[in-house]
Design an enzyme around this catalytic site. Structure first.
Site, PDB file in Angstrom:
ATOM      1  CE1 TYR A  23      -3.473  -2.951   0.352  1.00  0.00           C
ATOM      2  CE2 TYR A  23      -3.538  -2.015   2.688  1.00  0.00           C
ATOM      3  CZ  TYR A  23      -3.534  -3.661   1.763  1.00  0.00           C
ATOM      4  OH  TYR A  23      -4.561  -4.127   1.788  1.00  0.00           O
ATOM      5  CG  HIS A  83      -0.466  -8.435   0.726  1.00  0.00           C
ATOM      6  ND1 HIS A  83      -0.734  -7.224   0.490  1.00  0.00           N
ATOM      7  CD2 HIS A  83      -2.265  -8.618   0.296  1.00  0.00           C
ATOM      8  CE1 HIS A  83      -1.507  -6.636  -0.054  1.00  0.00           C
ATOM      9  NE2 HIS A  83      -2.964  -7.679  -0.057  1.00  0.00           N
ATOM     10  CE  LYS A 133      -9.448  -1.968   2.408  1.00  0.00           C
ATOM     11  NZ  LYS A 133      -9.814  -2.784   2.593  1.00  0.00           N
ATOM     12  CB  SER A 134     -14.798   5.510   4.097  1.00  0.00           C
ATOM     13  OG  SER A 134     -15.371   6.924   4.271  1.00  0.00           O
ATOM     14  NE  ARG A 176     -20.815   5.554   4.325  1.00  0.00           N
ATOM     15  CZ  ARG A 176     -20.658   5.646   2.647  1.00  0.00           C
ATOM     16  NH1 ARG A 176     -19.386   4.849   1.856  1.00  0.00           N
ATOM     17  NH2 ARG A 176     -21.871   6.562   2.223  1.00  0.00           N
ATOM     18  CG  ASN A 225     -18.392   2.802   7.589  1.00  0.00           C
ATOM     19  OD1 ASN A 225     -19.265   2.447   6.840  1.00  0.00           O
ATOM     20  ND2 ASN A 225     -17.345   3.486   6.861  1.00  0.00           N
TER      21      ASN A 225
END
Length: 283
Positions: A52, A110, A234-235, A240, A244
């Site tokens: 990432y 991963h 993910k946000s 949000r 969540n």
């Protein structure tokens, strides 16, 4: 906002918060602020990965939060390019250096990459066992492993993965892999829990959300946690992110749970790559 997230027991005696915050596709320059905001809301589980490119910023946010290191559960994952044992050792050292931490709570392979490295992910796993023995990885696990991959680890390795992080959402229940994990005390972590947004306009889910007075993401995340899965939506939108987090003060009844589970499309619902054929290596 109080932290009401349950901790779930792993097979190695450690625990993991059932709800976390994922940083996939968050640019490095935005990661520290996003993680800092998540920690302020009450998240205590951050999921990152070498690939990432934002491990350093995750570590920066944890340090800046004022929280003790043991109050935040941090996960990272091995870069696909570094499966060979010595490469994996160097990569893990680099992860700890980027995070500026002396240990990581959970470290994962991963992807299994069965068509790379002569199909040998077992030797890679045995290196992760080293990290667990020396305490630098409190728990170890895998990501995107299919049932045959897990069966091979069971036959050839010493340590059972604590978790398997796989694509799971209403359009891809991934039930065979989840069932294997349940039978062998391997927790399922669901990545892409709302199918990268694909389920947000589903009329069934829209109806359910209206019935229970919640948003569609809240309904789907609640479905996940009632099934026992770990999720990390993910946000970076503050509203949000807060929504969540608010999924532990309501419940879905059995009929609603079954209605959502029935949306499964099998492989046709998969949003990401198939782990049996995925072989991408970063440049």
């Amino acid at each position: 906002m109080a932290n009401t997230v349950p901790d779930i027991a792993l097979n190695d005696g450690n625990t993991i918060p059932q709800l976390g915050f994922g940083v996939y596709l968050i640019p490095p320059e935005e990661t520290a602020e996003a993680v800092g905001r998540a920690l302020e809301i009450g998240y205590r589980h951050i999921d990152t990965a070498e690939m990432y490119g934002n491990e350093a910023e995750v570590g920066q946010a944890v340090r800046a939060s004022g929280l003790a290191r043991d109050e935040v559960f941090v996960t990272s994952k091995l870069n696909n390019s570094f499966h060979r044992p010595d490469d994996a050792r160097r990569a893990f050292d680099a992860t700890l250096a980027a995070l500026k931490m002396d240990h990581i709570d959970l470290f994962l392979i991963h992807w299994p990459l069965p068509t790379r490295y002569d199909g040998d992910f077992v030797s890679t796993w045995k290196v992760l066992e080293e990290f667990r023995r020396d305490g630098r990885a409190r728990s170890i696990g895998v990501s995107n492993f299919q049932v045959p991959h897990l069966e091979r680890l069971a036959a050839e390795a010493d340590v059972v993965p604590a978790v398997n992080q796989i694509e799971v959402h209403p359009y891809l229940g991934n039930e065979d892999v989840r069932a294997y994990g349940h039978a062998h005390n391997i927790l399922t972590e669901a990545w892409s829990p709302i199918a990268q947004g694909a389920v947000l306009d589903d009329p069934n889910l829209v109806d359910i959300a209206e019935e229970v007075g919640r948003t569609v993401p809240q309904v789907v995340l609640r479905w996940h946690v009632q099934r026992g899965d770990i999720v990390f939506p993910k946000s970076i939108d503050p509203k949000r992110m807060a929504e969540n987090f608010q999924i532990f003060d309501f419940a879905l009844d059995d009929a609603t749970m079954e209605r959502i589970t029935g949306l499964d499309r099998g492989e046709a619902g998969r949003q990401g790559p198939n782990p049996d054929t995925f072989d991408w290596l970063p440049d």
